[in-house]
Design an enzyme around this catalytic site. Structure first.
Site, PDB file in Angstrom:
ATOM      1  N   ASP A 323      38.085  44.814  48.799  1.00 45.20           N
ATOM      2  CA  ASP A 323      39.021  45.706  48.118  1.00 45.20           C
ATOM      3  C   ASP A 323      39.988  46.286  49.143  1.00 45.20           C
ATOM      4  O   ASP A 323      39.584  46.638  50.259  1.00 45.20           O
ATOM      5  CB  ASP A 323      38.264  46.834  47.409  1.00 45.20           C
ATOM      6  CG  ASP A 323      39.191  47.675  46.537  1.00 45.20           C
ATOM      7  OD1 ASP A 323      39.536  47.212  45.437  1.00 45.20           O
ATOM      8  OD2 ASP A 323      39.572  48.770  46.992  1.00 45.20           O
ATOM      9  N   ASN A 331      51.270  51.227  46.710  1.00 44.99           N
ATOM     10  CA  ASN A 331      52.278  50.904  45.690  1.00 44.99           C
ATOM     11  C   ASN A 331      53.197  52.088  45.426  1.00 44.99           C
ATOM     12  O   ASN A 331      54.420  51.925  45.286  1.00 44.99           O
ATOM     13  CB  ASN A 331      51.600  50.480  44.392  1.00 44.99           C
ATOM     14  CG  ASN A 331      51.295  48.994  44.363  1.00 44.99           C
ATOM     15  OD1 ASN A 331      51.948  48.206  45.045  1.00 44.99           O
ATOM     16  ND2 ASN A 331      50.299  48.602  43.578  1.00 44.99           N
ATOM     17  N   ASP A 340      53.030  43.523  46.184  1.00 47.98           N
ATOM     18  CA  ASP A 340      52.804  42.087  45.978  1.00 47.98           C
ATOM     19  C   ASP A 340      52.819  41.345  47.309  1.00 47.98           C
ATOM     20  O   ASP A 340      51.980  40.461  47.553  1.00 47.98           O
ATOM     21  CB  ASP A 340      53.874  41.508  45.050  1.00 47.98           C
ATOM     22  CG  ASP A 340      53.733  42.011  43.617  1.00 47.98           C
ATOM     23  OD1 ASP A 340      52.653  42.543  43.287  1.00 47.98           O
ATOM     24  OD2 ASP A 340      54.685  41.849  42.839  1.00 47.98           O
ATOM     25  N   GLU A 367      43.756  44.566  43.167  1.00 43.63           N
ATOM     26  CA  GLU A 367      43.772  44.453  44.626  1.00 43.63           C
ATOM     27  C   GLU A 367      42.420  43.986  45.168  1.00 43.63           C
ATOM     28  O   GLU A 367      42.132  44.139  46.365  1.00 43.63           O
ATOM     29  CB  GLU A 367      44.125  45.808  45.260  1.00 43.63           C
ATOM     30  CG  GLU A 367      43.060  46.880  45.167  1.00 43.63           C
ATOM     31  CD  GLU A 367      43.083  47.651  43.855  1.00 43.63           C
ATOM     32  OE1 GLU A 367      42.469  48.727  43.794  1.00 43.63           O
ATOM     33  OE2 GLU A 367      43.734  47.170  42.897  1.00 43.63           O
TER      34      GLU A 367
END
Length: 472
Positions: A323, A331, A340, A367
């Protein structure tokens, strides 16, 4: 690209096909010009020639008719069904034509007299020409159905039956041909081949005027050139087993063969396109669109495969649950496009640390990533995880809200099991997930290994409250 995958069309006529068709037409015209003055030259009869020729015509035309019928139904095009009917008519009428030909199947005609094949030859070319005109004049908007095929087959059988009766029992009512037993037509019956030639020439012109760029038009046009040359040489040959007669039979085969070959070539090209599209679709179905890793669906399938293989071989199977730390903050701070890019970079690093063909890396969701390591124990899996952390740390991808490091880090849970009857893939996944949760609880940016008893049902149940949704 996706629109192209779901709308695969027959490839259009290429320059090579056009050049090849032109070459065939030029050769046909040259053969007609050269042979016409010598068409009456008598040659030796070849035993079994007519039966072999007739059988070849039946086989070629029945295959061609079946392909065109199928194509008409699949594409819902009545025009294709009508073209198939033209070649179906040739198939059916050749049965009485061979049966009535002296020396075709037996020394004497099975049905009719020696005159019958002349009339059946005339009916063959006249009917075929008319059916090609019907095909060329039909519109693309009319839908083709299986009922259309049934009606066409019934009509062909009835018409050929009537024409066969006319060429056998009905001979007294027809103009007399083959008067001297050798020459097909004389001055009194010359209108018959002229009419037949005129109908086929008109059919050729109708095909040439079609507004259709598909291969059928090109090769049907080429076939009609061959049919016109066939009639021309038969007329000038005048009798059986002449040079013109033999060459005419060759062009008859060619008139159907070029269309059949074009259909088989089109099917081959279409199959190639479908195979390529299927390969792309399979890739899309099993690959994550963002990272190009395997997707969750593919991962679940491969996990079952590797689990069963490990159970048969009695070898350990390891899993890494990965993770990205504080990815939501990443983000929010840098934007989703940068997020991304971050995931793609992690995927690249992940692929660099798994080297064996059986190792699988997948995007698990959001993620999160997951790795399957066959024939690997917990210690070996930990080395892979630590190598991933080290490589990502060296990349130093900035993440201002990930303190104290200030760059992107990972939390990784490691679990390994020796599959047995009391263990499942869910236990392995939950053990790796629990270890991942523990890595986050311990401060992130680290690897945590699931306890050795994580394969026990009681140990798994005690951690059941820890799910992916708990990971921040």
């Amino acid at each position: 690209m996706e629109d192209e995958l779901y709308l695969i069309k027959e490839p259009p006529v290429g320059r090579r096909q056009i050049a090849l068709a032109k070459s065939v037409i030029v050769l046909l015209l040259l053969a007609a010009v050269i042979t016409t003055p010598l068409a009456t030259l008598p040659l030796l009869p070849i035993p079994g020639y007519m039966s072999a020729f007739g059988l070849a015509m039946i086989v070629i035309n029945i295959i061609l008719a079946a392909l065109l019928y199928a194509k008409g139904v699949i594409e819902h095009k009545e025009r294709m069904i009508r073209l198939g009917t033209a070649y179906c008519f040739v198939t059916v009428i050749f049965v009485p034509l061979i049966a009535s030909f002296p020396g075709g199947l037996m020394n004497d005609p099975i049905i009719g007299t020696a005159v019958s094949p002349v009339w059946l030859w005339s009916y063959w070319h006249l009917g075929f020409g008319l059916l090609i005109i019907r095909y060329a004049r039909s519109g693309d908007e009319v839908a083709g159905t299986t009922d259309s095929i049934k009606k066409s087959l019934i009509a062909v059988l009835l018409i050929v039956t009537l024409l066969t009766w006319s060429a056998t029992a009905g001979l007294p009512y027809l103009p007399q041909v083959l008067r001297n037993g050798r020459t097909f037509f004389d001055s009194s019956t010359l209108a018959i081949p002229v009419c037949v030639f005129g109908v086929n020439l008109l059919a050729l012109l109708c095909v040439m005027r079609m507004r259709d760029e598909r291969p059928e038009k090109l090769w049907v046009m080429t076939g009609m050139f061959a049919a016109c040359v066939d009639i021309w040489l038969t007329l000038y040959g005048g009798s059986r087993f002449s040079l013109g007669w033999y060459l005419a039979k060759t062009t008859s085969l060619l008139s159907s063969l070029v269309v059949l070959i074009s259909q088989l070539y089109g099917i081959t090209r279409l199959y190639h396109s479908i195979a390529g599209a299927n390969k792309i679709l399979m890739t899309q179905a099993n690959q994550d669109g963002l990272t190009s890793l395997s997707n969750r669906r593919c991962f679940d399938r491969l996990l079952d495969i590797e689990w069963n293989r490990a159970r048969r071989e009695k070898r350990s199977l390891a899993m890494l649950m990965i993770d990205v730390d504080f990815f939501k903050k990443y983000n929010d701070l840098y934007g989703h496009l940068a997020g991304d890019d971050c995931l793609r970079l992690i995927a690249q690093h992940l692929l660099r640390v798994i080297n064996r063909p059986g190792d699988v890396a997948a995007r698990y969701g959001g993620e999160e990533f997951v790795v399957i390591l066959p024939n690997t124990d917990a210690g070996g899996a930990r080395l892979v995880a630590e190598r991933l952390l080290s490589n990502l740390s060296a990349a130093a991808l900035a993440h201002a809200d990930n303190l104290p490091t200030g760059y992107v880090t990972l939390s990784i849970g490691v679990a390994a099991m020796l599959p047995g009857t009391s263990k499942t893939t869910s236990m392995l996944a939950l053990a790796a997930d629990t270890a991942l949760y523990q890595a986050k609880e311990n401060g992130r940016n680290q690897v945590c290994i699931a306890p050795s008893d994580s394969g026990n049902r009681s140990a798994i149940d005690s951690r059941a409250r820890l799910s992916i949704a708990d990971i921040q």
